[in-house]
Motif scaffolding. Structure first.
Motif, short mmCIF file in Angstrom:
data_model
loop_
_atom_site.label_atom_id
_atom_site.label_comp_id
_atom_site.label_asym_id
_atom_site.label_seq_id
_atom_site.Cartn_x
_atom_site.Cartn_y
_atom_site.Cartn_z
N GLU A 29 0.88 -1.31 0.06
CA GLU A 29 0.03 0.03 -0.01
C GLU A 29 0.85 1.37 -0.03
OE1 GLU A 29 -4.29 -1.21 2.24
OE2 GLU A 29 -2.74 0.10 3.24
N ARG A 31 0.19 5.28 0.73
CA ARG A 31 -0.76 6.18 1.40
C ARG A 31 -0.40 7.56 1.16
NH1 ARG A 31 -5.01 3.99 4.53
NH2 ARG A 31 -4.59 1.77 4.76
N ARG A 33 -1.54 11.35 1.61
CA ARG A 33 -2.49 12.12 2.49
C ARG A 33 -1.83 13.68 2.44
NH1 ARG A 33 -1.31 7.96 6.25
NH2 ARG A 33 -3.17 6.33 6.40
N GLU A 39 3.18 7.56 3.29
CA GLU A 39 3.37 6.29 3.95
C GLU A 39 3.52 4.98 3.12
OE1 GLU A 39 1.46 3.65 7.59
OE2 GLU A 39 0.35 5.38 6.50
N SER A 41 3.37 0.80 3.19
CA SER A 41 3.24 -0.30 4.24
C SER A 41 3.00 -1.70 3.53
CB SER A 41 2.07 -0.23 4.98
OG SER A 41 0.96 0.13 4.17
N TYR A 93 -13.82 4.62 -4.11
CA TYR A 93 -12.39 4.00 -4.80
C TYR A 93 -12.44 4.06 -5.99
CZ TYR A 93 -15.18 -0.11 -6.17
OH TYR A 93 -16.30 -0.93 -6.63
N VAL A 102 -7.64 2.24 -5.74
CA VAL A 102 -7.20 3.34 -4.95
C VAL A 102 -8.60 3.83 -4.08
CG1 VAL A 102 -6.48 5.44 -5.23
CG2 VAL A 102 -5.90 3.89 -6.99
N GLY A 103 -8.32 3.60 -2.57
CA GLY A 103 -9.36 4.19 -1.98
C GLY A 103 -9.27 5.70 -1.69
N GLY A 123 -7.11 12.19 0.72
CA GLY A 123 -6.49 11.00 1.16
C GLY A 123 -6.64 9.71 0.05
N ASN A 125 -5.54 5.72 -0.87
CA ASN A 125 -4.82 4.53 -0.54
C ASN A 125 -4.58 3.49 -1.70
OD1 ASN A 125 -3.75 2.22 0.60
ND2 ASN A 125 -5.74 1.40 1.50
N ARG A 127 -3.62 0.37 -3.45
CA ARG A 127 -3.35 -0.95 -3.17
C ARG A 127 -2.88 -1.77 -4.08
NH1 ARG A 127 -8.62 -3.71 -0.08
NH2 ARG A 127 -7.25 -5.27 -0.55
N GLN A 161 -7.12 -7.41 3.07
CA GLN A 161 -5.54 -7.68 2.94
C GLN A 161 -4.92 -9.00 3.37
OE1 GLN A 161 -3.65 -3.70 3.86
NE2 GLN A 161 -2.39 -4.45 2.03
#
Length: 385
Positions: A29, A31, A33, A39, A41, A93, A102-103, A123, A125, A127, A161
């Motif tokens: 992921e 992220r 923001r 970030e 992860s 998403y 993509v969230g 924001g 996310n 994935r 996940q």
């Protein structure tokens, strides 16, 4: 992570490219923001990217994307046409080419009490979707119904996940290619239909899968699950239906129709185990009726994905440790291979579990447990994949 780089603004792309490859390739992921640290992860690890592209656990050192970068990112993700993605934006998403979801987070706009769309998106996310050919091979013997010559109807359960989508994608591939399947499916394989509402299973581009889901597989891309299942049943005569993330009453009704039509159903749902799943009314209906002869609970660890296989009554039949990790396809930045036929070798019989243990309790036993044969009566023996 290379496949998602074209979707990033140049400034963010340069930072991610500077992250050491051994860290970047483990990440699942990204992220982004606005005004907060960038970030990355993955399994068992998370950290931040500095303004120099360094990896750090210190959030205070993380690079903070600005408003312009977030606007550029949204523009690239929507191919410079945000308005054509209004339906996806309403759901929170976007799925981009390659099956990467993509969230989105921001300010919601309501209409008649329902979310109409999301504005001021701040924001993201991302994935990262990856193929893992062979991931489902150890499971096949435990899902196979020798009486019908097909897999059992199966429901995969796990929190987000944990590998559900990866597992059903590979099962679709194995069943479609054949080769490793016993008679009567054998080398011919089975006809597989996938309802891919979020474009994550097959990652279609203009209707053509970019992930290898097998040569006998038909995909309805970006189609609502319940409607898609009925369309495939009527038009494509599948042996197996594959559907991801069920949970609504309409999904349960469509699955009932598929089972009565003699089609095997392979489905996934967000839940830790069967007890957890049964707290959702639509899933409770399917579990209490014993519609799925196999329940597979997935859990992830740094070593890989573990699977507990249970029958319709929740008795554990097998606990499978995490297999050696297959190299993720597509990580090099190349397009995923689309003709990876599984090795043709006989499907070994599943070892018998020494003593059944309970995977779930009251939820599964809320109705009398159906025997294995009841889950696949004559003429309805198409198990899920």
């Amino acid at each position: 992570m290379n496949p998602i780089l074209p979707f990033l603004p140049p400034s963010l792309r340069r930072l991610i490219e500077q992250v050491p490859a051994e860290i970047r390739d483990r990440m699942e992921e990204l992220r982004i923001r606005e005004g907060r640290p960038l970030e990355l992860s993955g399994t068992g690890s998370a950290g931040f990217v500095t303004a120099r592209g360094e990896w750090t656990a210190d959030a205070g050192r993380g690079y903070r994307p600005n408003r312009d970068e977030c606007l550029q990112l949204l523009d690239l993700l929507t191919d410079h046409s945000v308005y054509t993605f209004e339906e996806e934006l309403k759901r929170g998403y976007i799925t981009v080419q390659g099956g990467h979801r993509v969230g989105l987070a921001g300010r919601t706009v309501l209409e008649h009490g329902q979310v109409k769309l999301i504005r001021d998106i701040a924001g993201f996310n991302i994935r990262i979707a990856r193929e893992r050919p062979g991931a489902a091979l150890p499971l096949l013997p435990h899902l196979w119904d020798e009486a019908s010559g097909r897999p059992h109807h199966t429901l995969f359960l796990s929190p987000p996940q944990q590998g559900k989508t990866t597992m059903i994608r590979d099962l679709a591939r194995l069943l479609s290619w054949g080769g490793s399947l016993p008679a009567p499916a054998g080398s011919a394989g089975l006809k597989v239909g996938i309802v891919d509402e979020r474009s994550e299973i097959a990652a279609c581009v203009k209707g053509v899968p970019t992930f290898d889901v097998g040569p006998r597989t038909d995909v309805l891309d970006r189609c609502p699950k319940a409607e898609g299942m009925m369309m495939l049943i009527r038009s494509m005569s599948p042996d197996v239906l594959v559907v991801d993330e069920i949970g609504r009453q309409a999904d349960a009704d469509a699955i009932e129709e598929a089972l009565h039509a003699g089609i095997v159903v392979l489905a996934t749902a967000h839940a830790r185990d069967a007890d957890d799943a049964a707290r959702r009314p639509a899933l409770r209906q399917l579990l209490a009726a014993g519609r799925f002869a196999r329940l597979v609970a997935l859990r992830r660890s740094p070593g890989g994905v573990h699977a507990d296989v249970a029958d319709a009554a929740g008795r554990v039949l097998a606990r499978l440790p995490a297999p050696a990790r297959a190299a993720p396809a597509g990580d090099s930045g190349d397009a995923p291979a689309t003709a990876r036929r599984p090795a043709a070798r006989p499907l070994a019989a599943a070892p018998r579990a020494p003593a059944p243990a309970a995977l779930s309790r009251a939820a599964v036993h809320a109705a009398p447990a159906a025997p294995a044969a009841a889950a696949a009566p004559p003429g309805e023996e198409r198990p899920p994949c």
